[in-house]
Design a protein around this motif. Structure first.
Motif, PDB file in Angstrom:
ATOM      1  N   TRP A  38     -40.883 -67.393 -21.647  1.00 56.33           N
ATOM      2  CA  TRP A  38     -39.552 -67.993 -21.754  1.00 56.33           C
ATOM      3  C   TRP A  38     -39.549 -69.463 -22.166  1.00 56.33           C
ATOM      4  O   TRP A  38     -38.493 -70.041 -22.359  1.00 56.33           O
ATOM      5  CB  TRP A  38     -38.811 -67.865 -20.409  1.00 56.33           C
ATOM      6  N   ASP A  84     -40.403 -71.987 -20.263  1.00 61.92           N
ATOM      7  CA  ASP A  84     -40.300 -72.894 -19.118  1.00 61.92           C
ATOM      8  C   ASP A  84     -41.314 -72.468 -18.077  1.00 61.92           C
ATOM      9  O   ASP A  84     -41.400 -71.285 -17.765  1.00 61.92           O
ATOM     10  CB  ASP A  84     -38.919 -72.795 -18.455  1.00 61.92           C
ATOM     11  N   TRP A 127     -36.763 -73.222 -11.135  1.00 54.91           N
ATOM     12  CA  TRP A 127     -36.130 -73.267  -9.809  1.00 54.91           C
ATOM     13  C   TRP A 127     -35.265 -72.042  -9.572  1.00 54.91           C
ATOM     14  O   TRP A 127     -34.185 -72.114  -8.998  1.00 54.91           O
ATOM     15  CB  TRP A 127     -35.314 -74.552  -9.624  1.00 54.91           C
ATOM     16  N   PRO A 145     -34.426 -68.535  -7.656  1.00 54.52           N
ATOM     17  CA  PRO A 145     -34.619 -68.223  -6.231  1.00 54.52           C
ATOM     18  C   PRO A 145     -35.990 -67.618  -5.899  1.00 54.52           C
ATOM     19  O   PRO A 145     -36.631 -68.012  -4.922  1.00 54.52           O
ATOM     20  CB  PRO A 145     -33.500 -67.231  -5.932  1.00 54.52           C
ATOM     21  N   ASN A 179     -38.537 -70.285  -6.119  1.00 55.76           N
ATOM     22  CA  ASN A 179     -38.423 -71.206  -4.996  1.00 55.76           C
ATOM     23  C   ASN A 179     -39.038 -70.630  -3.739  1.00 55.76           C
ATOM     24  O   ASN A 179     -39.757 -71.313  -3.010  1.00 55.76           O
ATOM     25  CB  ASN A 179     -36.953 -71.521  -4.724  1.00 55.76           C
ATOM     26  N   TRP A 180     -38.737 -69.372  -3.479  1.00 55.16           N
ATOM     27  CA  TRP A 180     -39.251 -68.791  -2.242  1.00 55.16           C
ATOM     28  C   TRP A 180     -40.758 -68.577  -2.306  1.00 55.16           C
ATOM     29  O   TRP A 180     -41.435 -68.663  -1.285  1.00 55.16           O
ATOM     30  CB  TRP A 180     -38.490 -67.517  -1.890  1.00 55.16           C
ATOM     31  N   LEU A 196     -29.474 -63.341  -0.975  1.00 52.86           N
ATOM     32  CA  LEU A 196     -29.107 -64.726  -1.245  1.00 52.86           C
ATOM     33  C   LEU A 196     -27.852 -64.800  -2.114  1.00 52.86           C
ATOM     34  O   LEU A 196     -27.659 -63.975  -2.999  1.00 52.86           O
ATOM     35  CB  LEU A 196     -30.243 -65.427  -1.988  1.00 52.86           C
ATOM     36  N   PRO A 197     -27.025 -65.820  -1.855  1.00 56.93           N
ATOM     37  CA  PRO A 197     -25.838 -65.979  -2.694  1.00 56.93           C
ATOM     38  C   PRO A 197     -26.214 -66.253  -4.153  1.00 56.93           C
ATOM     39  O   PRO A 197     -25.442 -65.979  -5.058  1.00 56.93           O
ATOM     40  CB  PRO A 197     -25.116 -67.180  -2.085  1.00 56.93           C
ATOM     41  N   SER A 198     -27.417 -66.802  -4.358  1.00 55.08           N
ATOM     42  CA  SER A 198     -27.812 -67.141  -5.725  1.00 55.08           C
ATOM     43  C   SER A 198     -28.509 -65.981  -6.427  1.00 55.08           C
ATOM     44  O   SER A 198     -28.963 -66.120  -7.550  1.00 55.08           O
ATOM     45  CB  SER A 198     -28.734 -68.359  -5.695  1.00 55.08           C
ATOM     46  N   GLU A 227     -27.927 -64.879 -10.008  1.00 53.50           N
ATOM     47  CA  GLU A 227     -28.384 -65.737 -11.094  1.00 53.50           C
ATOM     48  C   GLU A 227     -29.854 -65.493 -11.420  1.00 53.50           C
ATOM     49  O   GLU A 227     -30.359 -65.978 -12.417  1.00 53.50           O
ATOM     50  CB  GLU A 227     -28.253 -67.216 -10.689  1.00 53.50           C
TER      51      GLU A 227
END
Ligand code: HEM
Lengths: 433, 286
Positions: free
Chosen positions: B212, B214, B218, B220, B223-224, B270-272, B275
């Motif tokens: 991709w 990148d 960041w 989810p 991050n976890w 998670l709410p995110s 995304e």
């Protein structure tokens, strides 16, 4: 497994690290550092606009300031900064920030937060919890990490076999962070949209967090899309079993089967079926599956029955009902298997033909080109991404050092020697782990 | 359950893990060599069957079977079992066997509950030479952390119950030669797992860069994974701090694994999550 120092030896080290009398004062210093740095960051961000560059600069400057301050201040500050207790607290603080970044949806427009979170939304925006990883309070925490890693590494210089793993790992952390800072401050990313058959461009439409900014960047060369290959998997015919959801409005796929004639399959609720006959091309003579039709033998309870001929391509006569669900003879939409751009790159006299595919980026003229998109309705369209990232080498060198360092620390066979050395150092009374 | 009737090899592997759990639990009571051998034999059989499930899926799907949550669970039960067997040899004890086999069994049972309605194709982004190393390294690492958690749990239980305290001192399953230092066992497993988690995290990042553009966004799941790594990093550093051995260290090991499990299974909460590009796409079946 025999390279461990005894726990007794290690706790002897720990005992010297943190004499109980001074523990409370050390904890207070830790609280001041780990609480103070982000507080200062939050204060600065009240005056400085958001952005990757401000964040990278804050982390770098903050790291330098803390590093210098702790080495100029009384010795106990440096000891705190390089101590294991501080490290652990800082790592937990970073972890907490990473968690917050998944609790609040990141990077939405400002209107989104008050709408979704009411009063809390304003606070989220004020603290930049909407974009934590570019916020200055988070950058300040990273600065603290830089200062701590650098200090603890400097104290252990020059490298010896005994602490080589530690130095490599922690040097790798610094290289990664430095590379990441350069990336986030200076990397350019953008889109290139071309159609096959000769359309060309020398510009990139710049994006930030995936959205177009309206700016354009010069590639420095010309790129022409000669051909675009969009390949799909062969379409599949399957017998699929669906059951209605509880509300009865929707059906969901519960199981699906290959077209194997005669093989008996069990279904939920004790039903079963098998394909009794299969005609690959009803009304035609083709041997491959062109217009397949099948007869299913269905068993429900004791009763066995055959369905009429089911035609996969004829909606309405492609299914058979069961007491609890429905068996459907269906053709699946073909999934995309690969998409590849064949391009010609021209820079002065340098003309090169190359391909860009998913997972096979192409580097040319300081840019790396990624295959990103296709359009099922327009098979000539190719969406590519172009990235110019001056920090990536630092990041990857850092990764390599971290990997070697961590493996060396635990399996380099020098653990015992290193621990013995640090115990000796601790005995000499310089208080470092 | 009809899934098991339709897939008898799955039933066999699950049953073998269940039987191994029972036999290892029997080694808590009996020091007879036969019981010990039967337990290890059953565990080997379960792992062999589990390997066959993975190989079968690999062949029938014509791709590495690590795409869906279901497939990864089948692999996780396998790596947990293999790591356990290696540890059984290394530490010469079977006291961990019952809990380890139970973990593998639990994974398979959870997999059955999340059965794939259909084998899906590999999207282009996953067709990468980094895919298999990334997944294998991570799940062996998770297996090591699962084992560390078993050891830490026993350490905590031993502090509470005379039965478990005795277990770690007797020659359970006849293989144990002396009192076990459970804290050391936990630490050994965690540092092994930490090396793999480090490799897995970095390989994932290199892969993301090549797919991709990148190396870190960041997301989810990223991050976890980072949180997992940081928590175990804190564990490794805290070991050197006075007062952070013993029960506290064991609780930290348990916390680490709780974070592993959340990273693995909890992203959908998670709410995110909407995304994220990495959250396992669940089939419609439950
Ligand atoms: C995410 C960041 C970090 C990671 C992954 C990491 C990793 C490690 C690991 C795995 C060890 C070996 C532990 C052991 O042998 O039991 C270690 C040791 C050490 N770390 Fe870190 N570390 C990190 C950050 C830091 C920071 C911020 C400091 C700053 C104070 C630090 C200071 C040390 C020290 C002093 C040692 C002991 C070295 C020795 O015994 O010679 N680490 N680190």
């Amino acid at each position: 497994m025999s390279t461990n120092a005894s726990p007794a030896a290690a706790s002897a080290v720990a005992a010297v690290t943190a004499p109980p009398t001074s523990t409370r004062r050390e904890v207070r210093r830790i609280g001041l550092l780990v609480g103070g740095a982000p507080a200062v960051g939050a204060l600065i961000q009240a005056f400085v606009g958001p952005g990757s560059r401000a964040a990278a600069a804050t982390a770098a400057a903050g790291g330098a300031v803390v590093f210098a301050a702790c080495h100029l201040a009384p010795r106990r500050w440096r000891d705190t900064l390089t101590g294991f207790r501080f490290t652990a607290v800082l790592l937990f603080a970073l972890a907490a920030a990473a968690v917050l970044g998944t609790v609040f949806v990141q990077g939405k427009p400002a209107e989104y937060y008050p709408a979704r979170y009411d009063a809390l939304g304003t606070l989220i925006l004020a603290l930049r919890l909407d974009d934590i990883f570019h916020s200055l309070w988070f950058a300040a925490l990273l600065g603290l990490l830089v200062a701590a890693v650098a200090s603890s590494a400097v104290l252990r210089f020059p490298p010896r076999a005994a602490n080589l793993g530690f130095l490599l790992c922690h040097a790798g952390l610094l290289a990664t962070l430095a590379g990441a800072a350069v990336s986030s401050a200076f990397a350019v990313k953008g889109r290139i949209d071309l159609h096959a058959g000769g359309e060309s461009t020398s510009k990139v439409r710049v994006t930030r967090n995936g959205a177009l900014t309206g700016e354009q960047a010069e590639l420095g060369f010309d790129m022409r899309l000669d051909r675009f290959d969009l390949a799909s998997h062969d379409p599949e015919f399957r017998i699929a079993y669906y059951e209605p959801s509880r509300s009865g409005e929707q059906y969901s796929l519960r199981a699906s089967f290959d077209l194997e004639v005669g093989v008996r399959h069990l279904l939920p609720h004790g039903d079963a079926f098998r394909i009794a006959r299969l005609d690959p091309d009803a009304g035609g003579a083709a041997a491959e599956l062109r217009n397949p039709a099948a007869v299913l033998e269905i068993r429900t309870g004791r009763e066995v029955r055959e369905t009429p001929l089911l035609f996969a391509l004829r909606p309405g006569s492609n299914y058979a009902r069961l007491p609890n669900g429905v068996l459907v003879f269906e053709k699946r939409a073909a999934d995309v298997k690969s998409f590849v751009s064949h391009v010609t790159l021209t820079s002065g006299d340098d003309v090169r033909q190359a391909r860009v595919a998913v997972n096979e980026p192409l580097s040319f003229g300081g840019w790396t080109l990624y295959q990103a998109d296709f359009d099922p309705r327009d098979p000539t369209y190719s969406g590519m991404e172009a990235v110019r990232d001056p920090g990536v080498d630092g990041v990857f060198v850092g990764f390599l050092l971290i990997s070697i360092g961590v493996a060396w620390m635990f399996y380099g066979g020098r653990r015992t020697g290193r621990l013995a050395a640090s115990i000796a150092r601790a005995r000499r009374g310089d208080g470092q782990p | 359950m009809y899934v098991l009737a339709e897939h008898p090899w799955f039933l066999a592997a699950s049953a073998a893990y269940a039987a191994a759990t029972a036999a290892y639990a029997a080694t808590w009571r009996s020091t007879r060599a036969l019981v010990a051998r039967v337990a290890t034999g059953l565990m080997c059989a379960a792992i062999a069957l589990n390997a066959a499930l993975i190989a079968g899926r690999w062949i029938s799907a014509e791709r590495p079977p690590f795409k869906s949550l279901f497939e990864s669970l089948v692999f996780f039960s396998f790596t947990t079992g293999v790591v356990y067997l290696v540890m059984e040899r290394l530490h010469r004890t079977r006291v961990f066997g019952a809990l380890a086999a139970l973990m593998s069994f639990g994974c398979l049972a959870y997999a059955v509950a999340h059965w794939d309605a259909e084998v899906v194709k590999l999207p282009p982004a996953l067709q990468s030479p980094w895919f298999v190393p990334h997944v294998v390294v991570y799940f062996v690492g998770y297996g090591a952390m699962a084992f560390a958690t078993v050891a830490a749990a026993l350490q905590l239980l031993a502090g509470r119950s005379a039965f478990f305290a005795r277990l770690t001192r007797v020659k359970a399953g006849t293989a144990l030669t002396g009192a076990l230092d459970l804290e050391q066992v936990t630490f050994d497993a965690i540092r092994f797992g930490f090396v793999l988690l480090t490799f897995g995290l970095l390989v994932g990042s290199v892969w993301a860069k090549s797919a991709w553009g990148d190396f870190w966004v960041w997301d989810p799941k990223e991050n976890w994974s980072l949180v997992t790594w940081l928590v175990y990093g804190a564990y490794l550093h805290l070991r050197r701090v006075k007062g952070w051995r013993g029960r506290r260290a064991a609780w930290l090991a348990v916390l680490g694994f709780a974070v592993v499990l959340f990273t693995y299974l909890g992203m959908g909460l998670l709410p995110s999550a909407e995304e994220s590009v990495h959250v396992y796409t669940q089939s419609s079946q439950s």
